[in-house]
Motif scaffolding. Structure first.
Motif, PDB file in Angstrom:
ATOM      1  N   ALA A   4       0.818  -1.215   0.000  1.00 38.09           N
ATOM      2  CA  ALA A   4       0.000   0.000   0.000  1.00 38.09           C
ATOM      3  C   ALA A   4       0.851   1.265   0.000  1.00 38.09           C
ATOM      4  O   ALA A   4       0.366   2.343  -0.362  1.00 38.09           O
ATOM      5  CB  ALA A   4      -0.932  -0.005   1.209  1.00 38.09           C
ATOM      6  N   GLU A   5       2.117   1.138   0.385  1.00 38.97           N
ATOM      7  CA  GLU A   5       2.974   2.328   0.440  1.00 38.97           C
ATOM      8  C   GLU A   5       3.395   2.791  -0.952  1.00 38.97           C
ATOM      9  O   GLU A   5       3.677   3.973  -1.152  1.00 38.97           O
ATOM     10  CB  GLU A   5       4.194   2.033   1.306  1.00 38.97           C
ATOM     11  N   SER A   6       3.450   1.861  -1.899  1.00 36.03           N
ATOM     12  CA  SER A   6       3.935   2.251  -3.224  1.00 36.03           C
ATOM     13  C   SER A   6       2.884   2.122  -4.325  1.00 36.03           C
ATOM     14  O   SER A   6       3.053   2.676  -5.411  1.00 36.03           O
ATOM     15  CB  SER A   6       5.150   1.400  -3.611  1.00 36.03           C
ATOM     16  N   GLU A   7       1.810   1.370  -4.064  1.00 41.32           N
ATOM     17  CA  GLU A   7       0.861   1.047  -5.122  1.00 41.32           C
ATOM     18  C   GLU A   7      -0.526   1.624  -4.844  1.00 41.32           C
ATOM     19  O   GLU A   7      -0.912   1.803  -3.691  1.00 41.32           O
ATOM     20  CB  GLU A   7       0.735  -0.473  -5.284  1.00 41.32           C
ATOM     21  N   THR A   8      -1.268   1.872  -5.927  1.00 39.28           N
ATOM     22  CA  THR A   8      -2.674   2.268  -5.834  1.00 39.28           C
ATOM     23  C   THR A   8      -3.441   1.487  -6.883  1.00 39.28           C
ATOM     24  O   THR A   8      -3.046   1.446  -8.046  1.00 39.28           O
ATOM     25  CB  THR A   8      -2.841   3.776  -6.098  1.00 39.28           C
ATOM     26  N   ARG A   9      -4.525   0.840  -6.449  1.00 38.05           N
ATOM     27  CA  ARG A   9      -5.355   0.100  -7.399  1.00 38.05           C
ATOM     28  C   ARG A   9      -6.777   0.671  -7.339  1.00 38.05           C
ATOM     29  O   ARG A   9      -7.540   0.391  -6.416  1.00 38.05           O
ATOM     30  CB  ARG A   9      -5.360  -1.396  -7.065  1.00 38.05           C
ATOM     31  N   PRO A  10      -7.153   1.489  -8.305  1.00 36.31           N
ATOM     32  CA  PRO A  10      -8.467   2.143  -8.245  1.00 36.31           C
ATOM     33  C   PRO A  10      -9.608   1.212  -8.626  1.00 36.31           C
ATOM     34  O   PRO A  10      -9.446   0.300  -9.442  1.00 36.31           O
ATOM     35  CB  PRO A  10      -8.332   3.281  -9.260  1.00 36.31           C
ATOM     36  N   VAL A  11     -10.752   1.468  -8.022  1.00 41.92           N
ATOM     37  CA  VAL A  11     -11.999   0.823  -8.414  1.00 41.92           C
ATOM     38  C   VAL A  11     -12.474   1.451  -9.725  1.00 41.92           C
ATOM     39  O   VAL A  11     -12.136   2.605 -10.033  1.00 41.92           O
ATOM     40  CB  VAL A  11     -13.046   1.011  -7.291  1.00 41.92           C
ATOM     41  N   ASP A  12     -13.250   0.724 -10.494  1.00 40.51           N
ATOM     42  CA  ASP A  12     -13.806   1.235 -11.746  1.00 40.51           C
ATOM     43  C   ASP A  12     -14.499   2.581 -11.494  1.00 40.51           C
ATOM     44  O   ASP A  12     -15.502   2.647 -10.772  1.00 40.51           O
ATOM     45  CB  ASP A  12     -14.817   0.223 -12.295  1.00 40.51           C
ATOM     46  N   PRO A  13     -13.974   3.666 -12.068  1.00 44.23           N
ATOM     47  CA  PRO A  13     -14.543   4.991 -11.775  1.00 44.23           C
ATOM     48  C   PRO A  13     -15.970   5.168 -12.274  1.00 44.23           C
ATOM     49  O   PRO A  13     -16.674   6.075 -11.821  1.00 44.23           O
ATOM     50  CB  PRO A  13     -13.579   5.943 -12.496  1.00 44.23           C
TER      51      PRO A  13
END
Length: 303
Positions: free
Chosen positions: A141-150
């Motif tokens: 979580a410190e380096s990555e972001t995984r977005p939900v379908d906007p």
């Protein structure tokens, strides 16, 4: 306001596609789901996630966390472990302290990034169990972001869940389905995070805003089902049900006849936690569920 239902069970799935934990009392909330939920996953030598869709033996992999891991504010020590068990395998202990090694080129569905690598012992364990090269990785979580379908939940994020932070299902819906099946199936076929009881079957289809223990959740999309519910979670063997019956009563053709047909079947409601800036929030077994907003029919719900 009268409660529409109450929380009957809470399930957390530490390793994607492996068995869940039915929590004893409570589970802490995070914006990406319950704490510990889908923080880990098993990948092949190309970095691609294994799921029960292609490795149904994952259904037999059990995970155990310390009871205190579900307390508010608890932090692991050097002696805190997740214990993993599977038929024919020695128990594997994974430290809950985050590993230092990085695995690059990790992917699940549309997302690709880096993850924390759990090391050679875990790799060998899953390689031996699945019979093919495997690694266990943890979301970074410190380096990555995984977005939900906007399109459905702009600005929301997840770890290694399929699509959304939380999935809610009602006991009434499961009971209604089981009345139509020759052999009733347990709730573990559907892998919800929150099981509620006390409402009419499929009431959750309509819930676009609910409150549980002063936490507000938004129902953002009906949960369309893949082949995993057809896999017996005690044996890892797939069959035709419940998909065949669900197709007769819960397809888009039945629920949304005037909408674009995608050949999908729906069972459950995907949620996001809206007031997630406050820390120290938990859901507890027995918490009442209050419906703040709803639509009039499944045809009006986002899907």
């Amino acid at each position: 306001m009268e409660a529409a239902a109450k929380v009957k069970s809470i399930f957390v799935y530490p390793i994607k596609s492996c068995r869940g934990i039915s929590v004893c009392q409570q589970a802490p909330l995070t914006p990406t789901g319950f704490r510990w939920d889908r923080q880990w996953m098993v990948i092949n030598n190309n970095g691609r996630a294994y799921t029960q869709r292609n490795e149904p033996k994952l259904a037999l992999v059990e995970t155990e966390l310390p009871n205190e891991a579900f307390l508010e504010g608890w932090e692991p020590t050097g002696r805190s472990f997740m214990v993993i068990r599977a038929p024919g395998m020695q128990a594997l202990k994974i430290s809950l302290s985050k590993p230092r090694d990085i695995a690059d080129g990790v992917s699940v569905w549309e997302w690709c990034g880096s993850a924390l690598a759990e090391g050679a012992e875990a790799s060998n364990w899953f390689t031996n169990y699945l019979g093919k090269p495997s690694r266990l990785v943890r979301y970074n979580a410190e380096s990555e972001t995984r977005p939900v379908d906007p399109k459905y939940a702009a600005g929301e994020k997840i770890m290694f869940s399929d699509c959304y932070p939380f999935m809610l299902l009602s006991q009434g819906s499961l009971d209604a389905l089981n009345k139509l099946l020759k052999e009733p199936i347990p709730i573990n076929r559907f892998r919800p995070n929150i099981l509620v009881d006390g409402c009419e079957p499929f009431s959750e289809d309509l819930w676009t805003g609910i409150r549980i223990n002063n936490c507000t959740f938004q129902g953002v999309k009906l949960c369309d089902r893949c082949k995993v519910p057809t896999i017996n979670q005690d044996t890892g063997v797939a069959g035709p049900e419940p998909s065949e019956t669900l197709r007769q009563i819960r397809s888009d053709k039945v629920l949304r006849p005037n909408q674009k047909q995608q050949g999908k079947i729906y069972f459950g409601q995907n949620l996001v936690w809206k007031d997630n800036l406050s820390n120290g929030k938990v859901l507890k077994l027995g918490d009442p569920v209050f419906v703040m907003r709803k639509v009039n029919s499944a045809a009006e719900a986002a899907a």
